[in-house]
Design a protein around this motif. Structure first.
Motif, PDB file in Angstrom:
ATOM      1  N   LEU A  25       0.825  -1.208   0.000  1.00 37.89           N
ATOM      2  CA  LEU A  25       0.000   0.000   0.000  1.00 37.89           C
ATOM      3  C   LEU A  25       0.860   1.259   0.000  1.00 37.89           C
ATOM      4  O   LEU A  25       0.512   2.261  -0.641  1.00 37.89           O
ATOM      5  N   VAL A  26       1.984   1.212   0.713  1.00 38.87           N
ATOM      6  CA  VAL A  26       2.897   2.357   0.743  1.00 38.87           C
ATOM      7  C   VAL A  26       3.467   2.607  -0.645  1.00 38.87           C
ATOM      8  O   VAL A  26       3.605   3.765  -1.078  1.00 38.87           O
ATOM      9  N   ILE A  27       3.810   1.533  -1.356  1.00 40.29           N
ATOM     10  CA  ILE A  27       4.325   1.683  -2.720  1.00 40.29           C
ATOM     11  C   ILE A  27       3.290   2.391  -3.592  1.00 40.29           C
ATOM     12  O   ILE A  27       3.620   3.287  -4.376  1.00 40.29           O
ATOM     13  N   VAL A  28       2.017   1.992  -3.432  1.00 41.90           N
ATOM     14  CA  VAL A  28       0.949   2.604  -4.226  1.00 41.90           C
ATOM     15  C   VAL A  28       0.747   4.063  -3.825  1.00 41.90           C
ATOM     16  O   VAL A  28       0.645   4.952  -4.677  1.00 41.90           O
ATOM     17  N   LYS A  29       0.707   4.321  -2.515  1.00 43.49           N
ATOM     18  CA  LYS A  29       0.361   5.650  -2.021  1.00 43.49           C
ATOM     19  C   LYS A  29       1.506   6.647  -2.157  1.00 43.49           C
ATOM     20  O   LYS A  29       1.273   7.843  -2.320  1.00 43.49           O
ATOM     21  N   SER A  30       2.758   6.181  -2.071  1.00 48.42           N
ATOM     22  CA  SER A  30       3.897   7.097  -2.162  1.00 48.42           C
ATOM     23  C   SER A  30       4.656   6.909  -3.475  1.00 48.42           C
ATOM     24  O   SER A  30       4.799   7.845  -4.266  1.00 48.42           O
ATOM     25  N   GLY A  31       5.130   5.690  -3.699  1.00 44.55           N
ATOM     26  CA  GLY A  31       5.968   5.439  -4.865  1.00 44.55           C
ATOM     27  C   GLY A  31       5.239   5.649  -6.178  1.00 44.55           C
ATOM     28  O   GLY A  31       5.749   6.341  -7.081  1.00 44.55           O
ATOM     29  N   ILE A  37      13.282  10.439  -4.071  1.00 42.79           N
ATOM     30  CA  ILE A  37      12.004   9.912  -3.564  1.00 42.79           C
ATOM     31  C   ILE A  37      11.646   8.609  -4.267  1.00 42.79           C
ATOM     32  O   ILE A  37      11.225   7.636  -3.630  1.00 42.79           O
ATOM     33  N   LEU A  38      11.833   8.570  -5.575  1.00 41.03           N
ATOM     34  CA  LEU A  38      11.520   7.358  -6.341  1.00 41.03           C
ATOM     35  C   LEU A  38      12.424   6.206  -5.922  1.00 41.03           C
ATOM     36  O   LEU A  38      11.982   5.055  -5.832  1.00 41.03           O
ATOM     37  N   PHE A  39      13.698   6.501  -5.649  1.00 47.52           N
ATOM     38  CA  PHE A  39      14.635   5.461  -5.221  1.00 47.52           C
ATOM     39  C   PHE A  39      14.162   4.796  -3.935  1.00 47.52           C
ATOM     40  O   PHE A  39      14.291   3.572  -3.768  1.00 47.52           O
ATOM     41  N   ILE A  40      13.586   5.570  -3.024  1.00 49.34           N
ATOM     42  CA  ILE A  40      13.197   5.047  -1.711  1.00 49.34           C
ATOM     43  C   ILE A  40      11.810   4.405  -1.729  1.00 49.34           C
ATOM     44  O   ILE A  40      11.605   3.326  -1.155  1.00 49.34           O
ATOM     45  N   ALA A  95      17.666  10.544   1.358  1.00 49.68           N
ATOM     46  CA  ALA A  95      16.667  11.350   2.063  1.00 49.68           C
ATOM     47  C   ALA A  95      17.176  12.773   2.304  1.00 49.68           C
ATOM     48  O   ALA A  95      16.382  13.721   2.343  1.00 49.68           O
ATOM     49  N   LEU A  96      18.483  12.924   2.466  1.00 46.13           N
ATOM     50  CA  LEU A  96      19.055  14.262   2.643  1.00 46.13           C
ATOM     51  C   LEU A  96      18.778  15.155   1.447  1.00 46.13           C
ATOM     52  O   LEU A  96      18.637  16.372   1.582  1.00 46.13           O
ATOM     53  N   PHE A  97      18.704  14.537   0.250  1.00 53.02           N
ATOM     54  CA  PHE A  97      18.474  15.323  -0.957  1.00 53.02           C
ATOM     55  C   PHE A  97      17.124  16.013  -0.938  1.00 53.02           C
ATOM     56  O   PHE A  97      17.014  17.191  -1.275  1.00 53.02           O
ATOM     57  N   TYR A  98      16.068  15.280  -0.550  1.00 50.42           N
ATOM     58  CA  TYR A  98      14.751  15.926  -0.609  1.00 50.42           C
ATOM     59  C   TYR A  98      14.349  16.613   0.693  1.00 50.42           C
ATOM     60  O   TYR A  98      13.388  17.383   0.709  1.00 50.42           O
ATOM     61  N   THR A  99      15.056  16.361   1.796  1.00 49.99           N
ATOM     62  CA  THR A  99      14.713  17.044   3.047  1.00 49.99           C
ATOM     63  C   THR A  99      15.564  18.301   3.291  1.00 49.99           C
ATOM     64  O   THR A  99      15.106  19.236   3.950  1.00 49.99           O
TER      65      THR A  99
END
Length: 309
Positions: free
Chosen positions: A196-202, A252-255, A270-274
Protein backbone atom coordinates in the motif's frame (compact mmCIF):
# COMPACT_ATOMS: atom_id res chain seq x y z
CA UNK A 1 -4.20 1.30 20.50
CA UNK A 2 -1.86 2.09 23.39
CA UNK A 3 -2.28 -1.26 25.11
CA UNK A 4 -0.94 -2.94 21.99
CA UNK A 5 2.27 -0.92 22.21
CA UNK A 6 5.13 -1.59 24.59
CA UNK A 7 7.17 1.14 22.87
CA UNK A 8 6.75 4.70 24.10
CA UNK A 9 10.12 5.99 22.90
CA UNK A 10 12.06 5.30 19.71
CA UNK A 11 15.84 5.48 19.35
CA UNK A 12 17.10 7.02 16.10
CA UNK A 13 20.31 5.55 14.67
CA UNK A 14 21.20 8.89 13.06
CA UNK A 15 23.62 9.47 10.22
CA UNK A 16 26.82 8.19 11.82
CA UNK A 17 28.20 6.66 14.99
CA UNK A 18 31.43 8.68 14.67
CA UNK A 19 31.29 11.78 16.89
CA UNK A 20 33.71 13.79 14.73
CA UNK A 21 31.61 13.12 11.64
CA UNK A 22 28.48 14.11 13.55
CA UNK A 23 30.03 17.45 14.59
CA UNK A 24 31.09 18.07 10.99
CA UNK A 25 27.55 17.24 9.80
CA UNK A 26 26.09 19.56 12.43
CA UNK A 27 28.14 22.51 11.12
CA UNK A 28 27.27 21.63 7.52
CA UNK A 29 23.53 21.24 8.17
CA UNK A 30 23.43 24.40 10.30
CA UNK A 31 24.84 26.31 7.33
CA UNK A 32 22.33 24.57 5.02
CA UNK A 33 19.39 25.35 7.31
CA UNK A 34 20.34 29.02 7.57
CA UNK A 35 20.77 29.16 3.78
CA UNK A 36 17.32 27.54 3.31
CA UNK A 37 15.65 30.16 5.49
CA UNK A 38 17.51 33.12 3.98
CA UNK A 39 17.05 31.96 0.37
CA UNK A 40 13.38 31.06 0.60
CA UNK A 41 12.42 34.08 2.71
CA UNK A 42 14.24 36.33 0.24
CA UNK A 43 12.24 34.83 -2.62
CA UNK A 44 8.94 35.21 -0.75
CA UNK A 45 9.65 38.83 0.26
CA UNK A 46 10.89 39.75 -3.24
CA UNK A 47 7.83 38.25 -4.93
CA UNK A 48 5.44 39.96 -2.50
CA UNK A 49 7.10 43.39 -2.43
CA UNK A 50 7.76 43.60 -6.18
CA UNK A 51 4.20 42.51 -7.04
CA UNK A 52 5.32 39.45 -8.96
CA UNK A 53 2.65 37.51 -7.10
CA UNK A 54 0.15 38.51 -9.80
CA UNK A 55 1.96 36.22 -12.24
CA UNK A 56 1.01 32.54 -11.84
CA UNK A 57 4.60 31.26 -12.05
CA UNK A 58 5.70 33.45 -9.12
CA UNK A 59 2.45 32.80 -7.28
CA UNK A 60 3.35 29.08 -7.26
CA UNK A 61 7.03 29.80 -6.53
CA UNK A 62 5.98 31.77 -3.45
CA UNK A 63 4.06 28.76 -2.12
CA UNK A 64 6.87 26.40 -3.11
CA UNK A 65 9.31 28.43 -0.99
CA UNK A 66 6.86 28.36 1.93
CA UNK A 67 6.44 24.58 1.62
CA UNK A 68 10.25 24.19 1.44
CA UNK A 69 10.61 26.01 4.76
CA UNK A 70 7.87 23.97 6.43
CA UNK A 71 9.08 20.67 4.98
CA UNK A 72 12.73 20.98 5.99
CA UNK A 73 11.73 22.31 9.43
CA UNK A 74 9.94 19.03 10.20
CA UNK A 75 13.27 17.18 9.99
CA UNK A 76 16.36 19.41 10.12
CA UNK A 77 16.12 20.96 13.64
CA UNK A 78 15.63 17.52 15.21
CA UNK A 79 18.47 16.10 13.11
CA UNK A 80 20.87 18.86 14.22
CA UNK A 81 19.89 18.42 17.87
CA UNK A 82 20.51 14.67 17.65
CA UNK A 83 23.92 15.18 16.05
CA UNK A 84 25.09 16.78 19.31
CA UNK A 85 23.22 14.40 21.61
CA UNK A 86 24.65 11.25 23.19
CA UNK A 87 21.31 9.46 22.93
CA UNK A 88 19.02 10.16 19.98
CA UNK A 89 15.44 9.55 21.09
CA UNK A 90 11.98 10.58 19.99
CA UNK A 91 8.70 9.85 21.76
CA UNK A 92 6.05 7.71 20.07
CA UNK A 93 3.66 10.69 19.76
CA UNK A 94 6.35 12.99 18.35
CA UNK A 95 7.40 10.28 15.92
CA UNK A 96 3.84 9.94 14.60
CA UNK A 97 3.56 13.74 14.37
CA UNK A 98 6.80 13.92 12.40
CA UNK A 99 5.61 11.14 10.10
CA UNK A 100 2.37 13.02 9.34
CA UNK A 101 3.98 16.46 8.84
CA UNK A 102 6.84 15.28 6.64
CA UNK A 103 4.47 13.47 4.30
CA UNK A 104 2.02 16.38 4.33
CA UNK A 105 4.53 19.10 3.43
CA UNK A 106 6.38 16.72 1.09
CA UNK A 107 3.07 16.02 -0.65
CA UNK A 108 2.33 19.74 -0.90
CA UNK A 109 5.71 20.25 -2.58
CA UNK A 110 5.14 17.39 -5.04
CA UNK A 111 1.74 18.75 -6.08
CA UNK A 112 2.94 22.38 -6.29
CA UNK A 113 5.76 21.29 -8.61
CA UNK A 114 3.06 19.60 -10.70
CA UNK A 115 1.05 22.83 -10.71
CA UNK A 116 4.12 24.78 -11.82
CA UNK A 117 4.66 22.28 -14.64
CA UNK A 118 1.05 22.76 -15.73
CA UNK A 119 1.51 26.53 -15.64
CA UNK A 120 4.57 26.35 -17.93
CA UNK A 121 2.77 23.93 -20.23
CA UNK A 122 -0.17 26.33 -20.67
CA UNK A 123 2.12 29.37 -21.02
CA UNK A 124 4.11 27.83 -23.88
CA UNK A 125 1.58 25.54 -25.56
CA UNK A 126 -1.44 27.89 -25.30
CA UNK A 127 -0.04 31.42 -24.93
CA UNK A 128 -3.13 33.19 -26.32
CA UNK A 129 -5.39 31.60 -23.69
CA UNK A 130 -2.85 31.70 -20.85
CA UNK A 131 -4.32 34.59 -18.85
CA UNK A 132 -7.81 33.10 -19.09
CA UNK A 133 -6.79 29.54 -18.15
CA UNK A 134 -4.38 30.55 -15.37
CA UNK A 135 -6.65 33.09 -13.68
CA UNK A 136 -6.17 33.91 -10.01
CA UNK A 137 -9.20 31.79 -9.17
CA UNK A 138 -7.67 28.81 -11.02
CA UNK A 139 -4.33 29.33 -9.25
CA UNK A 140 -6.04 29.43 -5.83
CA UNK A 141 -7.97 26.28 -6.73
CA UNK A 142 -4.72 24.51 -7.66
CA UNK A 143 -3.12 25.45 -4.32
CA UNK A 144 -6.20 24.24 -2.41
CA UNK A 145 -6.09 21.00 -4.42
CA UNK A 146 -2.38 20.61 -3.59
CA UNK A 147 -3.03 20.96 0.15
CA UNK A 148 -6.07 18.67 0.02
CA UNK A 149 -4.20 15.99 -1.94
CA UNK A 150 -1.23 16.23 0.43
CA UNK A 151 -3.52 15.91 3.47
CA UNK A 152 -5.22 12.81 2.05
CA UNK A 153 -1.83 11.25 1.21
CA UNK A 154 -0.35 12.07 4.63
CA UNK A 155 -3.43 10.93 6.54
CA UNK A 156 -3.45 7.60 4.68
CA UNK A 157 0.23 7.00 5.50
CA UNK A 158 -0.37 8.01 9.11
CA UNK A 159 -3.35 5.64 9.46
CA UNK A 160 -1.34 2.75 8.03
CA UNK A 161 1.26 3.16 10.81
CA UNK A 162 -0.73 4.41 13.81
CA UNK A 163 -2.63 1.13 14.28
CA UNK A 164 0.46 -1.09 14.04
CA UNK A 165 1.65 -2.73 17.29
CA UNK A 166 5.23 -1.94 18.35
CA UNK A 167 6.50 -4.43 20.91
CA UNK A 168 10.24 -3.90 20.50
CA UNK A 169 12.99 -3.45 19.41
CA UNK A 170 12.61 0.33 19.24
CA UNK A 171 15.65 1.51 17.22
CA UNK A 172 14.72 3.26 13.95
CA UNK A 173 17.43 2.86 11.31
CA UNK A 174 17.10 6.45 10.11
CA UNK A 175 17.52 10.04 11.29
CA UNK A 176 13.76 10.74 11.26
CA UNK A 177 10.50 8.79 11.48
CA UNK A 178 9.51 7.43 8.10
CA UNK A 179 7.22 4.65 6.90
CA UNK A 180 9.65 1.90 5.86
CA UNK A 181 11.92 2.05 8.95
CA UNK A 182 8.80 1.94 11.17
CA UNK A 183 7.37 -1.04 9.28
CA UNK A 184 10.55 -2.96 10.15
CA UNK A 185 9.84 -2.47 13.87
CA UNK A 186 6.18 -3.50 13.85
CA UNK A 187 5.53 -6.86 15.52
CA UNK A 188 3.12 -8.05 12.85
CA UNK A 189 3.19 -8.98 9.17
CA UNK A 190 3.52 -5.71 7.21
CA UNK A 191 3.81 -7.12 3.67
CA UNK A 192 0.41 -5.82 2.54
CA UNK A 193 0.97 -2.46 4.20
CA UNK A 194 4.30 -2.21 2.37
CA UNK A 195 2.49 -2.73 -0.93
CA UNK A 196 0.00 0.00 0.00
CA UNK A 197 2.90 2.36 0.74
CA UNK A 198 4.32 1.68 -2.72
CA UNK A 199 0.95 2.60 -4.23
CA UNK A 200 0.36 5.65 -2.02
CA UNK A 201 3.90 7.10 -2.16
CA UNK A 202 5.97 5.44 -4.87
CA UNK A 203 3.29 5.18 -7.55
CA UNK A 204 2.01 8.73 -6.94
CA UNK A 205 5.56 10.09 -7.20
CA UNK A 206 6.27 8.02 -10.33
CA UNK A 207 3.06 9.04 -12.13
CA UNK A 208 3.60 12.69 -11.22
CA UNK A 209 7.22 12.56 -12.37
CA UNK A 210 6.27 10.94 -15.70
CA UNK A 211 3.50 13.50 -16.30
CA UNK A 212 5.94 16.35 -15.60
CA UNK A 213 8.60 14.90 -17.91
CA UNK A 214 6.08 14.35 -20.72
CA UNK A 215 4.82 17.93 -20.35
CA UNK A 216 8.38 19.27 -20.56
CA UNK A 217 9.09 17.15 -23.65
CA UNK A 218 6.01 18.69 -25.29
CA UNK A 219 7.17 22.15 -24.19
CA UNK A 220 10.64 21.61 -25.66
CA UNK A 221 9.07 20.37 -28.88
CA UNK A 222 6.92 23.53 -29.07
CA UNK A 223 9.73 26.03 -28.43
CA UNK A 224 11.69 24.74 -31.42
CA UNK A 225 9.62 27.04 -33.61
CA UNK A 226 10.14 30.09 -31.37
CA UNK A 227 12.49 32.97 -32.28
CA UNK A 228 15.95 32.63 -30.72
CA UNK A 229 15.35 35.18 -27.92
CA UNK A 230 11.98 33.74 -26.88
CA UNK A 231 13.32 30.20 -27.14
CA UNK A 232 16.24 31.03 -24.84
CA UNK A 233 13.93 32.55 -22.22
CA UNK A 234 11.55 29.59 -22.36
CA UNK A 235 14.38 27.06 -22.14
CA UNK A 236 15.95 28.92 -19.21
CA UNK A 237 12.68 28.83 -17.25
CA UNK A 238 11.94 25.19 -18.07
CA UNK A 239 15.50 24.04 -17.30
CA UNK A 240 15.13 25.52 -13.80
CA UNK A 241 11.92 23.56 -13.28
CA UNK A 242 13.40 20.33 -14.65
CA UNK A 243 16.46 20.66 -12.38
CA UNK A 244 14.29 21.16 -9.27
CA UNK A 245 11.97 18.29 -10.26
CA UNK A 246 14.89 15.90 -10.81
CA UNK A 247 16.61 16.93 -7.57
CA UNK A 248 13.42 16.29 -5.59
CA UNK A 249 11.81 13.33 -7.35
CA UNK A 250 14.74 11.01 -8.15
CA UNK A 251 15.69 10.34 -4.49
CA UNK A 252 12.00 9.91 -3.56
CA UNK A 253 11.52 7.36 -6.34
CA UNK A 254 14.63 5.46 -5.22
CA UNK A 255 13.20 5.05 -1.71
CA UNK A 256 9.45 4.61 -2.25
CA UNK A 257 9.08 2.78 -5.57
CA UNK A 258 10.56 -0.47 -4.24
CA UNK A 259 9.26 -3.07 -1.73
CA UNK A 260 9.33 -2.28 1.99
CA UNK A 261 13.05 -2.73 2.58
CA UNK A 262 15.63 -0.25 3.83
CA UNK A 263 19.23 0.32 2.73
CA UNK A 264 22.03 2.36 4.34
CA UNK A 265 21.96 4.61 1.27
CA UNK A 266 18.40 5.68 2.11
CA UNK A 267 19.68 8.20 4.64
CA UNK A 268 21.88 9.89 2.03
CA UNK A 269 19.08 9.98 -0.55
CA UNK A 270 16.67 11.35 2.06
CA UNK A 271 19.05 14.26 2.64
CA UNK A 272 18.47 15.32 -0.96
CA UNK A 273 14.75 15.93 -0.61
CA UNK A 274 14.71 17.04 3.05
CA UNK A 275 17.69 19.46 3.05
CA UNK A 276 19.60 19.76 -0.24
CA UNK A 277 16.63 20.39 -2.58
CA UNK A 278 15.06 23.09 -0.34
CA UNK A 279 18.48 24.78 -0.14
CA UNK A 280 19.16 24.75 -3.89
CA UNK A 281 15.62 25.66 -5.04
CA UNK A 282 16.10 29.42 -4.36
CA UNK A 283 19.50 29.39 -6.10
CA UNK A 284 18.18 27.52 -9.15
CA UNK A 285 15.14 29.75 -9.58
CA UNK A 286 17.08 32.96 -8.90
CA UNK A 287 20.23 32.41 -10.96
CA UNK A 288 18.29 31.27 -14.04
CA UNK A 289 15.52 33.87 -13.85
CA UNK A 290 16.08 37.51 -14.80
CA UNK A 291 12.83 38.75 -13.22
CA UNK A 292 13.77 37.24 -9.86
CA UNK A 293 17.24 38.81 -10.10
CA UNK A 294 15.70 42.22 -10.83
CA UNK A 295 13.22 41.80 -7.96
CA UNK A 296 16.03 41.04 -5.54
CA UNK A 297 18.05 44.00 -6.84
CA UNK A 298 15.06 46.26 -6.18
CA UNK A 299 14.85 44.87 -2.66
CA UNK A 300 18.55 45.60 -2.08
CA UNK A 301 18.26 49.13 -3.51
CA UNK A 302 15.18 49.76 -1.36
CA UNK A 303 17.05 48.59 1.75
CA UNK A 304 20.05 50.79 0.93
CA UNK A 305 17.68 53.73 0.36
CA UNK A 306 16.12 53.23 3.80
CA UNK A 307 19.53 53.00 5.44
CA UNK A 308 20.60 56.18 3.62
CA UNK A 309 17.69 58.01 5.17
Amino acid sequence: MENRNNVTVFILSGLSQNKNIEILCFVLFLFCYIAIWIGNLLIMVSITCCQLNDQPMYFFLNYLSLSDLCYTSTVTPKLMTDLLAERKTISYNNCMTQLFTTHFFGGVEVFILTGMGYDRYVAIRKPLHYTIIMSRQRCNTIIIACCTGAFIHSASQFLLIIFLPFCGPNEIDHYFCDVYPLLKLACTNTHRIGLLVIVKSGLIALVTFVILMVSYVLILYTVRAYPAKSRTKALSTCSSHITVVALFFVPILFIYIRPAVTFPEDKVFALFYTIIAPMFNPLIYTLRNMEMKNAMKKMCYYQLFLEGK
